[in-house]
Design a protein around this motif. Structure first.
Motif, PDB file in Angstrom:
ATOM      1  N   GLN A  87      46.770  36.919  40.696  1.00  0.00           N
ATOM      2  CA  GLN A  87      47.129  37.829  41.778  1.00  0.00           C
ATOM      3  C   GLN A  87      47.841  39.060  41.234  1.00  0.00           C
ATOM      4  OE1 GLN A  87      49.376  35.149  44.241  1.00  0.00           O
ATOM      5  NE2 GLN A  87      47.648  34.811  45.635  1.00  0.00           N
TER       6      GLN A  87
ATOM      7  N   SER B 159      45.202  41.191  39.510  1.00  0.00           N
ATOM      8  CA  SER B 159      44.376  41.836  40.530  1.00  0.00           C
ATOM      9  C   SER B 159      45.102  43.012  41.169  1.00  0.00           C
ATOM     10  CB  SER B 159      43.990  40.833  41.616  1.00  0.00           C
ATOM     11  OG  SER B 159      43.269  39.781  41.076  1.00  0.00           O
TER      12      SER B 159
ATOM     13  N   GLY C  91      43.965  46.878  40.853  1.00  0.00           N
ATOM     14  CA  GLY C  91      43.726  47.669  42.062  1.00  0.00           C
ATOM     15  C   GLY C  91      44.546  48.947  42.089  1.00  0.00           C
TER      16      GLY C  91
ATOM     17  N   ALA D 100      35.593  48.792  39.405  1.00  0.00           N
ATOM     18  CA  ALA D 100      36.314  48.046  40.438  1.00  0.00           C
ATOM     19  C   ALA D 100      35.444  46.934  41.015  1.00  0.00           C
ATOM     20  CB  ALA D 100      36.780  48.993  41.545  1.00  0.00           C
ATOM     21  N   LEU D 101      34.168  47.217  41.236  1.00  0.00           N
ATOM     22  CA  LEU D 101      33.256  46.181  41.714  1.00  0.00           C
ATOM     23  C   LEU D 101      33.077  45.076  40.671  1.00  0.00           C
ATOM     24  CD1 LEU D 101      30.501  48.261  43.523  1.00  0.00           C
ATOM     25  CD2 LEU D 101      32.072  46.621  44.561  1.00  0.00           C
TER      26      LEU D 101
ATOM     27  N   ALA E 125      35.294  44.211  38.395  1.00  0.00           N
ATOM     28  CA  ALA E 125      36.536  43.432  38.376  1.00  0.00           C
ATOM     29  C   ALA E 125      36.608  42.486  39.573  1.00  0.00           C
ATOM     30  CB  ALA E 125      37.735  44.384  38.380  1.00  0.00           C
ATOM     31  N   GLU E 126      36.177  42.965  40.730  1.00  0.00           N
ATOM     32  CA  GLU E 126      36.183  42.110  41.926  1.00  0.00           C
ATOM     33  C   GLU E 126      35.229  40.930  41.744  1.00  0.00           C
ATOM     34  OE1 GLU E 126      34.768  40.424  45.525  1.00  0.00           O
ATOM     35  OE2 GLU E 126      33.527  41.887  44.453  1.00  0.00           O
ATOM     36  N   MET E 127      34.079  41.180  41.129  1.00  0.00           N
ATOM     37  CA  MET E 127      33.133  40.098  40.882  1.00  0.00           C
ATOM     38  C   MET E 127      33.719  39.081  39.902  1.00  0.00           C
ATOM     39  SD  MET E 127      29.309  41.835  40.847  1.00  0.00           S
ATOM     40  CE  MET E 127      29.223  41.662  39.135  1.00  0.00           C
TER      41      MET E 127
ATOM     42  N   ILE F  27      36.938  38.457  39.332  1.00  0.00           N
ATOM     43  CA  ILE F  27      38.070  37.758  39.942  1.00  0.00           C
ATOM     44  C   ILE F  27      37.587  36.699  40.920  1.00  0.00           C
ATOM     45  CG2 ILE F  27      40.007  38.068  41.543  1.00  0.00           C
ATOM     46  CD1 ILE F  27      40.438  40.818  40.131  1.00  0.00           C
ATOM     47  N   ASN F  28      36.594  37.039  41.746  1.00  0.00           N
ATOM     48  CA  ASN F  28      36.109  36.112  42.764  1.00  0.00           C
ATOM     49  C   ASN F  28      34.946  35.233  42.300  1.00  0.00           C
ATOM     50  OD1 ASN F  28      37.997  36.938  44.688  1.00  0.00           O
ATOM     51  ND2 ASN F  28      36.728  38.694  45.228  1.00  0.00           N
ATOM     52  N   LYS F  29      34.526  35.415  41.054  1.00  0.00           N
ATOM     53  CA  LYS F  29      33.486  34.585  40.430  1.00  0.00           C
ATOM     54  C   LYS F  29      32.191  34.552  41.233  1.00  0.00           C
ATOM     55  CE  LYS F  29      36.731  31.664  38.041  1.00  0.00           C
ATOM     56  NZ  LYS F  29      38.054  31.473  38.561  1.00  0.00           N
TER      57      LYS F  29
ATOM     58  N   THR G 120      27.617  41.633  44.444  1.00  0.00           N
ATOM     59  CA  THR G 120      27.618  43.094  44.476  1.00  0.00           C
ATOM     60  C   THR G 120      27.003  43.719  43.218  1.00  0.00           C
ATOM     61  OG1 THR G 120      29.890  43.087  43.646  1.00  0.00           O
ATOM     62  CG2 THR G 120      29.588  43.255  46.025  1.00  0.00           C
TER      63      THR G 120
END
Length: 90
Positions: A5, A8, A12, A49-50, A52-54, A56-58, A62
């Motif tokens: 967290q 992340s 961000g 950013a996309l 990194a989001e992928m 983090i959320n595995k 996207t």
């Protein structure tokens, strides 16, 4: 807060600051090349950013969006370069 967290949140914040700086350069200019470069930077930030989001959320939901953004970045850079080359030739 867990370690992920915190990472992340920091990612961000960094992506947000970079995006705001790129938008500022797009608005202020002063030349079209500054605006084109800032647009490329903004697209690169969005792609990162996309990604990194992928991570983090595995998931890979996207990935198509990332590829489309990359295509727009390449096509936009090439079209700006061609436009500027024609202006310099005149």
């Amino acid at each position: 807060m867990t370690f992920m967290q915190i990472v992340s949140l920091l990612a961000g914040i960094m992506f947000g600051i970079g995006a705001l700086a790129a938008v500022y350069r797009i608005i202020r200019g002063p030349s079209i090349l500054d605006r084109a470069l800032a647009t490329d930077v903004l697209l690169a930030i969005a792609i990162c950013a996309l990604g990194a989001e992928m991570a983090i959320n595995k998931h890979t939901d996207t990935l198509v969006v990332m590829l489309v953004l990359a295509m727009f970045a390449v096509v936009g850079s090439i079209s700006i370069a061609r436009f500027m080359a024609k202006q310099d030739a005149s």
